[in-house]
Design a protein around this motif. Structure first.
Motif, PDB file in Angstrom:
ATOM      1  N   ILE A  51       0.855  -1.180   0.000  1.00 37.36           N
ATOM      2  CA  ILE A  51       0.000   0.000   0.000  1.00 37.36           C
ATOM      3  C   ILE A  51       0.890   1.227   0.000  1.00 37.36           C
ATOM      4  CG2 ILE A  51      -1.718   1.334   1.279  1.00 37.36           C
ATOM      5  CD1 ILE A  51      -2.798  -1.320   2.363  1.00 37.36           C
ATOM      6  N   SER A  71       0.531   5.532  -0.172  1.00 38.85           N
ATOM      7  CA  SER A  71      -0.488   6.548   0.027  1.00 38.85           C
ATOM      8  C   SER A  71       0.149   7.921   0.242  1.00 38.85           C
ATOM      9  CB  SER A  71      -1.345   6.167   1.239  1.00 38.85           C
ATOM     10  OG  SER A  71      -2.441   7.025   1.375  1.00 38.85           O
ATOM     11  N   ASP A  72      -0.593   8.954  -0.091  1.00 34.17           N
ATOM     12  CA  ASP A  72      -0.155  10.333   0.150  1.00 34.17           C
ATOM     13  C   ASP A  72      -1.395  11.204   0.217  1.00 34.17           C
ATOM     14  OD1 ASP A  72       1.399  12.669   0.430  1.00 34.17           O
ATOM     15  OD2 ASP A  72       2.818  12.016  -1.100  1.00 34.17           O
ATOM     16  N   GLU A  73      -1.269  12.379   0.828  1.00 33.83           N
ATOM     17  CA  GLU A  73      -2.367  13.327   0.876  1.00 33.83           C
ATOM     18  C   GLU A  73      -2.081  14.461  -0.090  1.00 33.83           C
ATOM     19  OE1 GLU A  73      -3.777  14.528   4.721  1.00 33.83           O
ATOM     20  OE2 GLU A  73      -3.836  12.450   5.429  1.00 33.83           O
ATOM     21  N   ASP A  86     -13.367   3.176  -6.968  1.00 34.16           N
ATOM     22  CA  ASP A  86     -11.936   2.959  -7.157  1.00 34.16           C
ATOM     23  C   ASP A  86     -11.576   2.756  -8.627  1.00 34.16           C
ATOM     24  OD1 ASP A  86     -11.790   3.061  -4.411  1.00 34.16           O
ATOM     25  OD2 ASP A  86     -11.425   0.918  -4.148  1.00 34.16           O
ATOM     26  N   ARG A 107      -6.937  11.851   0.275  1.00 30.71           N
ATOM     27  CA  ARG A 107      -5.990  10.775   0.544  1.00 30.71           C
ATOM     28  C   ARG A 107      -6.025   9.871  -0.686  1.00 30.71           C
ATOM     29  NH1 ARG A 107      -2.595   8.648   3.666  1.00 30.71           N
ATOM     30  NH2 ARG A 107      -3.036   9.982   5.429  1.00 30.71           N
ATOM     31  N   THR A 127      -4.643   6.594  -2.350  1.00 36.77           N
ATOM     32  CA  THR A 127      -4.092   5.324  -1.885  1.00 36.77           C
ATOM     33  C   THR A 127      -4.067   4.322  -3.032  1.00 36.77           C
ATOM     34  OG1 THR A 127      -4.997   5.716   0.327  1.00 36.77           O
ATOM     35  CG2 THR A 127      -4.316   3.458  -0.194  1.00 36.77           C
ATOM     36  N   GLU A 128      -2.887   3.743  -3.267  1.00 34.43           N
ATOM     37  CA  GLU A 128      -2.730   2.661  -4.238  1.00 34.43           C
ATOM     38  C   GLU A 128      -2.521   1.362  -3.474  1.00 34.43           C
ATOM     39  OE1 GLU A 128      -0.636   4.027  -8.291  1.00 34.43           O
ATOM     40  OE2 GLU A 128       0.722   3.920  -6.592  1.00 34.43           O
ATOM     41  N   ARG A 129      -3.364   0.392  -3.728  1.00 37.89           N
ATOM     42  CA  ARG A 129      -3.185  -0.956  -3.190  1.00 37.89           C
ATOM     43  C   ARG A 129      -2.627  -1.782  -4.342  1.00 37.89           C
ATOM     44  NH1 ARG A 129      -7.180   1.637  -1.011  1.00 37.89           N
ATOM     45  NH2 ARG A 129      -7.510   1.547   1.230  1.00 37.89           N
ATOM     46  N   THR A 155       5.743   5.557  -4.768  1.00 38.16           N
ATOM     47  CA  THR A 155       5.806   6.499  -3.647  1.00 38.16           C
ATOM     48  C   THR A 155       6.216   7.876  -4.162  1.00 38.16           C
ATOM     49  OG1 THR A 155       6.336   4.726  -2.094  1.00 38.16           O
ATOM     50  CG2 THR A 155       6.935   6.980  -1.431  1.00 38.16           C
TER      51      THR A 155
END
Length: 154
Positions: free
Chosen positions: A15, A17-19, A91, A118, A120-122, A144
């Motif tokens: 996972i 993630s960033d905001e 998604d 937010r 988010t990549e899973r 990232t």
């Protein structure tokens, strides 16, 4: 092909993630256009749209992507196909298929948070066992950095 025939492949889930200081719809639109990642993704050299299909509730866009993959002091180029499936709501699904038998699948969410989105990549990364460690390391680091680049773009 039976599962026993794929002993030389392995997969793992990650996972990233960033905001992002922007509305979810704006971040989603930016993310879904892979033309935007050439400046943000540290491995991507170029992106070319090769097909787009629309339905009443989604679209799927297929791209030809050219990367430069660091392998020690070398940075050989590799070309692969990436697919982005964008439903009207919910998604986004992504898939990149590379030689030799590397598959990176993603489910990407864009959730409203205080101050923005937010993102988010899973990720599910499948690769030959001999390439798995470097493939995972480079993919997670690149994604990232890409998400950080998206944040900086807003």
């Amino acid at each position: 092909m039976a599962n026993g025939d794929r002993w030389w492949l392995t997969s793992s889930e990650h996972i990233v993630s960033d905001e992002v200081p922007a509305e979810p719809s704006d971040v989603r639109a930016f993310y879904c256009d892979l033309q935007n990642i050439t400046e943000l993704h540290p491995l991507v050299v170029s992106v070319e749209t090769i097909h787009r299909e629309e339905t009443a509730d989604s679209y799927t866009q297929i791209y030809r992507v050219r990367d430069r993959i660091p392998i020690g002091p070398l940075r050989p180029g590799i070309t692969y196909t990436a697919r982005v499936q964008v439903p009207r709501h919910g998604d986004v699904l992504t898939e990149a298929r590379q030689f030799p038998h590397v598959l990176l699948s993603g489910r990407v969410s864009f959730d409203q948070v205080a101050g923005g989105t937010r993102l988010t990549e899973r990720l599910r990364i499948q690769a030959p066992r001999l390439l798995a460690a470097i493939t995972v390391r480079e993919a997670v680091a690149a994604h990232t950095e890409m998400l950080a680049g998206i944040r900086r773009s807003f």
